[in-house]
Write an enzyme that holds these catalytic residues in place. Structure first.
Site, short mmCIF file in Angstrom:
data_model
loop_
_atom_site.label_atom_id
_atom_site.label_comp_id
_atom_site.label_asym_id
_atom_site.label_seq_id
_atom_site.Cartn_x
_atom_site.Cartn_y
_atom_site.Cartn_z
N ILE A 90 25.33 56.34 81.27
CA ILE A 90 26.32 57.27 80.74
C ILE A 90 27.56 56.48 80.37
CG2 ILE A 90 27.57 59.44 81.10
CD1 ILE A 90 25.82 59.92 83.57
N TYR A 110 39.82 62.47 65.33
CA TYR A 110 38.76 62.92 66.23
C TYR A 110 37.67 63.66 65.45
CZ TYR A 110 36.69 65.42 70.24
OH TYR A 110 35.83 65.92 71.19
#
Length: 345
Positions: A38, A182
């Site tokens: 992760i 973003y």
């Protein structure tokens, strides 16, 4: 005696349900003993997923750039399992990514599940964002997953199976104002993630594209803010904190893990995100009418202050409203999810 058409219908429905159950069971991935990487898991959503996967018996490797955060995250995981690795890695650096993957392979073997979660958020008007803001966002949200997937694929193909989870955002489907770097980078990740789904499917590598709305991970204090810093931070943190508008991080992590286990291709998280995706599919562009209104309510640009284009962290942009009861749920999440280190208080 002949079966009535209603009984035949019931038999057909039962057959479909049984077939779906068998198909889901076939795709189901047992987590115990799986090697899972992760990224961006030293805090926030990544750390929540790491905790849940560790409790499920997986071998979890986490990575991050900040050694203090990494050490704190490892201390949390050590209370749940001994089967974890904490690796200091800047995922935008190809050489560091290769070294990290080699380290995991030497320790446990090939990565079986890759969860691309690392992220940054820049909040502010378009006029105050520069080329470097877009470059940083694209490096983290597109090129990092691209390079990690390229490194993980040989091992997955050799084993004949694998799971890849790309944490995009509802901003990878619709473009909310004051989040352009973003949004642009998440659109790139979304396109890449969905584009490789069918191509990798023939190798029994299942890709899950995740589109969350706001989640109460505690991350707002570490975002980058430009423009009217306090006002920009206030709308973002308050929105992130409100039940109904934002989603509990633990619930979001559980849904992501479940989708990965069953090889689900696409998942939206949170009612606002699901509604935005549905509305965009039914009436393309309809969300823009809502965003026109939202933009008028957001802080404007600043011409008179020299520091308006400077980047401030969220914790440097606090105000009375961001410290009020309106943001209590996000403040609580900061403490649980390693977002509040001593040096930042």
């Amino acid at each position: 005696m002949k079966l009535s058409r209603y009984m035949w219908g019931a038999v057909a429905v039962g057959g479909l349900v049984a077939a779906r159950h068998l198909h889901r069971k076939k795709r189901h991935l047992e987590l115990s003993g799986r090697v899972i990487l992760i990224t961006g898991a030293t805090r926030g959503l990544g750390l929540v997923m790491a905790r849940q996967l560790s409790q499920a018996g997986a071998k979890v490797a986490i990575c991050g750039r900040n050694q203090e955060e990494l050490d704190a995250a490892c201390r949390q995981l050590s209370e749940l399992t001994s089967e974890f690795l904490g690796i200091n890695c800047n995922v935008t650096d190809k050489v560091q990514v290769q070294e990290m993957m080699s380290h995991i392979q030497r320790h446990w073997g090939e990565v079986e599940v890759l969860i691309n979660n690392a992220g940054i958020i820049q909040v502010g008007p378009m006029e105050h964002m520069n080329e470097e803001d877009y470059r940083q966002a694209i490096n983290v949200h597109f090129w990092a997953p691209f390079n990690l997937i390229k490194e993980a694929l040989p091992g997955m193909k050799a084993s004949g199976q694998g799971r890849i989870v790309n944490i995009a955002s509802i901003n990878g489907k619709v473009s909310f104002p004051h989040l352009l770097p973003y949004t642009v980078s998440k659109f790139a990740l979304a396109g890449f993630s969905e584009g490789i789904t069918s191509e990798l499917g023939r190798n029994n590598i299942r890709v899950t594209s995740v589109y969350p709305g706001l989640m109460r991970t505690g991350s707002p204090r570490n975002i980058d803010v430009k423009g009217r810093h306090k006002k920009e931070y206030a709308w973002f943190k308050v929105s992130d904190s409100l039940p109904g508008l934002s989603m509990d991080a633990e619930k979001a992590a559980a849904k992501i893990i479940k989708a990965m286990k069953y090889g689900k291709k696409v998942i939206g998280l949170g009612l606002p995100a699901k509604l935005a995706m549905a509305m965009e599919g039914l009436v393309p562009g309809i969300n823009l009418s809502f965003f026109d209104v939202a933009d008028k309510l957001l802080p404007g640009t600043v011409d008179s202050h020299a520091d308006s284009a400077d980047t401030h962290k969220g914790y440097e942009s606090e105000s009375d409203i961001t410290k009020s009861m309106l943001t209590s749920k996000t403040t609580d999440a900061e403490k649980r999810n390693n977002e509040r280190l001593k040096k930042r208080q």
